[in-house]
Design a protein around this motif. Structure first.
Motif, short mmCIF file in Angstrom:
data_model
loop_
_atom_site.label_atom_id
_atom_site.label_comp_id
_atom_site.label_asym_id
_atom_site.label_seq_id
_atom_site.Cartn_x
_atom_site.Cartn_y
_atom_site.Cartn_z
N ASP A 1 0.85 -1.18 0.00
CA ASP A 1 0.00 0.00 0.00
C ASP A 1 0.89 1.24 0.00
OD1 ASP A 1 -2.62 -1.29 0.25
OD2 ASP A 1 -1.92 -1.91 2.24
N PRO A 2 0.34 2.39 -0.39
CA PRO A 2 1.15 3.61 -0.38
C PRO A 2 1.59 4.00 1.03
CG PRO A 2 -0.84 3.89 -1.70
CD PRO A 2 -1.01 2.60 -0.95
N SER A 3 2.73 4.65 1.10
CA SER A 3 3.23 5.21 2.35
C SER A 3 3.59 6.66 2.10
CB SER A 3 4.46 4.44 2.83
OG SER A 3 5.01 5.01 4.00
N PRO A 4 3.18 7.60 2.96
CA PRO A 4 2.50 7.43 4.25
C PRO A 4 1.11 6.81 4.10
CG PRO A 4 3.45 9.64 4.05
CD PRO A 4 3.51 9.02 2.70
N ALA A 5 0.69 6.14 5.17
CA ALA A 5 -0.59 5.42 5.16
C ALA A 5 -1.53 6.03 6.19
CB ALA A 5 -0.36 3.95 5.46
N PRO A 6 -2.83 6.07 5.89
CA PRO A 6 -3.82 6.59 6.84
C PRO A 6 -4.23 5.52 7.83
CG PRO A 6 -4.91 5.98 4.82
CD PRO A 6 -3.43 5.70 4.61
N PHE B 1 1.63 -6.02 3.74
CA PHE B 1 2.96 -6.33 3.24
C PHE B 1 2.88 -7.62 2.42
CE2 PHE B 1 3.39 -4.13 7.25
CZ PHE B 1 4.44 -3.25 7.06
N ILE B 2 3.81 -7.77 1.47
CA ILE B 2 3.95 -9.02 0.72
C ILE B 2 5.32 -9.61 1.07
CG2 ILE B 2 4.04 -10.14 -1.53
CD1 ILE B 2 1.30 -9.06 -0.83
N ALA B 3 5.31 -10.80 1.67
CA ALA B 3 6.55 -11.52 1.98
C ALA B 3 6.84 -12.49 0.84
CB ALA B 3 6.42 -12.27 3.29
N ARG B 4 8.04 -12.38 0.27
CA ARG B 4 8.45 -13.25 -0.84
C ARG B 4 9.62 -14.11 -0.41
NH1 ARG B 4 6.85 -8.39 -3.23
NH2 ARG B 4 5.20 -8.66 -4.80
N PHE B 5 9.48 -15.40 -0.65
CA PHE B 5 10.51 -16.37 -0.29
C PHE B 5 11.25 -16.85 -1.53
CE2 PHE B 5 7.35 -16.37 3.02
CZ PHE B 5 8.09 -16.45 4.19
N SER B 6 12.45 -17.38 -1.33
CA SER B 6 13.26 -17.83 -2.45
C SER B 6 12.66 -19.05 -3.13
CB SER B 6 14.68 -18.15 -1.98
OG SER B 6 14.66 -19.16 -0.97
N GLU B 7 11.81 -19.77 -2.45
CA GLU B 7 11.12 -20.93 -3.02
C GLU B 7 9.84 -21.15 -2.23
OE1 GLU B 7 12.95 -24.82 -1.95
OE2 GLU B 7 14.58 -23.57 -1.18
N ILE C 1 0.73 -10.15 4.52
CA ILE C 1 0.62 -9.91 5.96
C ILE C 1 -0.15 -8.62 6.15
CG2 ILE C 1 1.85 -9.55 8.12
CD1 ILE C 1 3.76 -11.04 5.30
N GLY C 2 -1.27 -8.69 6.83
CA GLY C 2 -2.10 -7.51 7.07
C GLY C 2 -2.07 -7.09 8.53
N VAL C 3 -1.89 -5.80 8.76
CA VAL C 3 -1.96 -5.24 10.12
C VAL C 3 -3.19 -4.34 10.15
CG1 VAL C 3 -0.76 -3.96 11.91
CG2 VAL C 3 0.57 -5.27 10.23
N HIS C 4 -4.13 -4.65 11.04
CA HIS C 4 -5.44 -4.01 11.01
C HIS C 4 -5.60 -2.98 12.13
CE1 HIS C 4 -6.67 -6.77 7.92
NE2 HIS C 4 -6.47 -7.82 8.70
N ASN C 5 -6.58 -2.09 11.91
CA ASN C 5 -6.96 -1.07 12.89
C ASN C 5 -5.77 -0.21 13.31
OD1 ASN C 5 -9.70 -1.99 12.98
ND2 ASN C 5 -9.05 -3.64 14.33
N VAL C 6 -5.00 0.19 12.32
CA VAL C 6 -3.83 1.04 12.59
C VAL C 6 -4.31 2.49 12.80
CG1 VAL C 6 -1.66 1.92 11.67
CG2 VAL C 6 -2.33 -0.45 11.23
N THR C 7 -3.84 3.11 13.87
CA THR C 7 -4.14 4.51 14.14
C THR C 7 -2.90 5.19 14.68
OG1 THR C 7 -4.88 4.03 16.41
CG2 THR C 7 -6.57 4.02 14.68
N GLY C 8 -2.96 6.53 14.75
CA GLY C 8 -1.86 7.28 15.34
C GLY C 8 -0.90 7.81 14.30
N GLU D 1 9.98 -3.50 4.80
CA GLU D 1 9.99 -2.07 4.55
C GLU D 1 9.14 -1.37 5.61
OE1 GLU D 1 10.46 -1.75 -0.31
OE2 GLU D 1 8.45 -1.68 0.58
N ILE D 2 9.33 -0.08 5.75
CA ILE D 2 8.65 0.69 6.79
C ILE D 2 7.52 1.52 6.20
CG2 ILE D 2 8.95 2.56 8.46
CD1 ILE D 2 11.80 1.57 8.89
N TYR D 3 6.39 1.48 6.87
CA TYR D 3 5.31 2.41 6.56
C TYR D 3 5.43 3.64 7.46
CZ TYR D 3 2.23 -0.61 3.74
OH TYR D 3 1.67 -1.37 2.75
#
Length: 619
Positions: A275-280, A286-292, A328-335, A372-374
């Motif tokens: 998703d775009p950063s900065p984020a509301p 996030f998308i985690a990609r593995f070598s296999e 990987i989803g992180v929900h109800n982010v505020t602040g 990566e950092i949001y």
């Protein structure tokens, strides 16, 4: 250690050919069940377009491996032109080497052999090859033969070869449960070039035969070699157009060989924002990609890391996209602050090979990876300043409002501005794309006028409501109705003023007072006294009340007040203040008449001097 062997002298051989290579890899994979990564050294003629013009049997093998979830990348050129660097094998779990044809087909250069041996022995890679290596090593080096270093990866010797025929291979009973033989019948038939030979003797890391053919030759064998593994077949897959690689059981051998040979641990390639950063406020992903392809990925593998005043709901949500990619989803982010996720390796994540290699290798923590950092900006903008171009809007005007917000705003979105009159009806104030004149004048300031002139029915204190403004992140302001604008008819007038003559005794005090109505906003007051030269001198405060304490004879004179608002200026009549020792009882009437005459004369003179005051009594 190289096995002992006497090499026959072969007088002629095709000389080595050298060329510069343009690295071109073509990767195919069954993304849903992606497993190990394979580098395929193909054996069609040099210059064959890849993969479209490869022979049908090679295509069939690749298709079978792909359907089994193996990701296949082609070498940039045919196997004998692979240098060990086009591409390098480092990022692959296994190298499948197709080496068909006779002893004079393309031969790997020394650099490729050296790199393959290092890759398997030192780096834990897997090598899957066929018998033709032994035939090429029978050619002396001075005649361009295959480097003898390749013996470490060539498990089955070649005593002699025959033409293409049907070959029956059978599992050796003691090895029937070996993973390389998984999902295979005890015996099966395929068509290929017949070869004679037995496994070679190695010390250390001996070879182990798994299958034999109908003539007693070893057909399939494996070897642990240093950190890696080797699987060898005695047949030569693409000899004389044989359909060997199209046989489903041979294809299963290759698939099993890769899945057993893969000892390289899976790694995290990246954990990137989706998703775009900065984020509301809300959810960040996030998308985690593995070598296999891997298994065992769940919420317990991820920790959320924040800096600043950021809150969220636990645990994270994990969704498989493919076996190589997980969301990987992180929900109800505020602040406000920053947010990242860290994969904390506890050896629960493993690859899909038969060895179930642990992420990063055995041991907790060696597969850790931080995303990566949001930048989180979940604080909505607020209105920090509200100004109107007039303190009060008279009839016929279109008051222009300036709104200033607390942060940089999305200038493609316009705030909704509505003016609710005291009578209850709404006057809109639209942006330029809505027929009005509203526009952003900088990153934070917005200016707009009401869409029509003020009418008599609008009179009173109107409430201004501002809403729908959006910042750069997407946070929407809460509606703000804390501001007002005064809508008036514009009829500033005097309700009460001082009398024309005032007598006051010396030493006492006296208060002048004026009262006005119809002002456009707070009225301004200026009190004046005429000096002996008839010049008006400011003497009082900006207030409707003016008091002189301890009157002195010098306070005698003509006094008046000028009142103004946003649109008009008026003044009181002149007042004669006469300071006396004592107010005479009998002469009061005569003094009053004289004072009236003086006051009228002074008022006319002052009105002429102050031209800004209308002389027709209008506003």
């Amino acid at each position: 250690m190289m096995p002992l062997r006497i090499l026959p002298m072969i007088p002629s051989a095709r000389p080595r050919r050298y060329a510069l290579f343009l690295l071109l890899t073509v990767c195919v994979a069954n993304a849903a069940i992606a497993g190990p990564n394979v580098l395929l050294l193909w054996d069609d003629d040099e210059g064959t377009p890849v993969p479209d013009m490869l022979n049908a049997n090679t295509k069939a093998l690749v298709r079978a491996m792909t359907n089994a979830g193996i990701s296949v990348t082609y070498s940039a050129n045919t196997q004998g032109r692979w240098t060990g660097f086009n591409p390098m094998p480092d990022s692959f779990d296994a190298v499948v080497h197709l080496n068909g044809g006779g002893p004079n087909s393309y031969i790997l250069p020394v650099s490729a052999v050296t790199r393959l041996v290092q890759y398997v022995r030192d780096e834990g890679g897997a090598y899957v090859g066929s018998e033709n290596n032994a035939a090429q090593m029978a050619i002396p080096p001075q005649f361009g033969g295959l480097s003898s270093a390749m013996w470490d990866l060539t498990v089955i010797d070649r005593m002699r070869g025959w033409g293409v025929t049907d070959i029956t291979v059978t599992k050796i009973p003691d090895q029937a449960d070996h993973p390389v033989l998984r999902n295979l019948p005890d015996a099966f038939v395929f068509r290929s070039g017949r070869k004679e030979g037995l496994i070679l003797s190695f010390d250390p890391w001996p070879a182990v035969p798994l299958m034999t053919d109908g003539w007693g030759n070893h057909a399939v064998a494996v070897r642990e070699f240093g950190a890696g593994r080797v699987v060898s077949f005695h047949h030569t897959g693409n000899t004389a157009g044989a359909s060997t690689l199209s046989n489903v059981h041979v294809q299963r051998l290759y698939i099993n060989a890769v899945l057993w040979g893969d000892r390289k641990p899976p790694l995290v390639v990246s954990i990137q924002r989706s998703d775009p950063s900065p984020a509301p406020a809300g959810t960040v992903r996030f998308i985690a990609r593995f070598s296999e392809g891997v298994t065992g990925v769940d919420a317990g593998d991820f920790a959320v890391k924040t800096v600043g005043e950021v809150s969220f709901s636990s645990p994270v949500a994990v969704r498989r996209i493919t076996n190589r990619e997980y969301e990987i989803g992180v929900h109800n982010v505020t602040g406000a602050g920053t947010l990242a996720v860290k994969l904390e390796d506890n050896d629960s994540i493993r690859d899909r090979s038969y060895n179930q290699n642990m992420l990063g290798g055995p041991g907790s923590g060696n597969g850790n990876f931080t995303s990566e950092i949001y930048v989180i900006d979940a604080v909505p903008p607020v209105l920090v300043s509200f100004d109107v171009d007039h303190a009060a809007a008279p009839l016929g005007s279109r008051p222009r409002m300036t709104l200033v917000f607390s942060k940089d705003m999305n200038e493609t979105k316009f705030p909704t501005v509505a003016v609710t009159a005291r009578a209850g009806h709404v006057i809109t104030a639209s942006p330029t794309d809505g027929g009005g004149d509203g526009l952003w004048v900088n990153d934070r300031a917005y200016e707009v006028s009401i869409d029509r002139p003020v009418e008599a029915a609008d009179e009173g204190i109107a409430t201004v409501t501002v809403s729908d403004a959006v910042d750069l992140v997407g946070n929407v302001m809460a509606p703000d109705d804390s501001h007002t604008v005064a809508i008036i008819r514009g009829d500033l007038h005097i309700v009460r003023q001082p009398p024309p003559v005032i007598y006051a005794e010396a030493g006492s005090s006296h208060t002048f007072m004026v009262e006005v109505a119809g002002a456009a906003g707070p009225p301004q007051y200026e009190w004046f006294k005429e000096d002996p030269a008839k010049i008006a001198i400011p003497v009082g405060p900006n207030a409707p009340v003016f008091t002189i304490e301890e009157l002195d004879y010098t306070d005698t004179g003509i006094y008046f007040c000028v009142i103004s608002d946003a649109f008009s200026v008026i003044q009181t009549d002149h007042t004669l203040l006469s300071v006396v020792e004592a107010i005479p009882a009998g002469g009061l009437c005569a003094l009053l008449c004289l004072a009236v005459i003086v006051a009228i004369t002074g008022a006319v003179r002052l009105l002429k001097r102050y031209s800004r005051i209308p002389n027709d009594g209008t506003t």
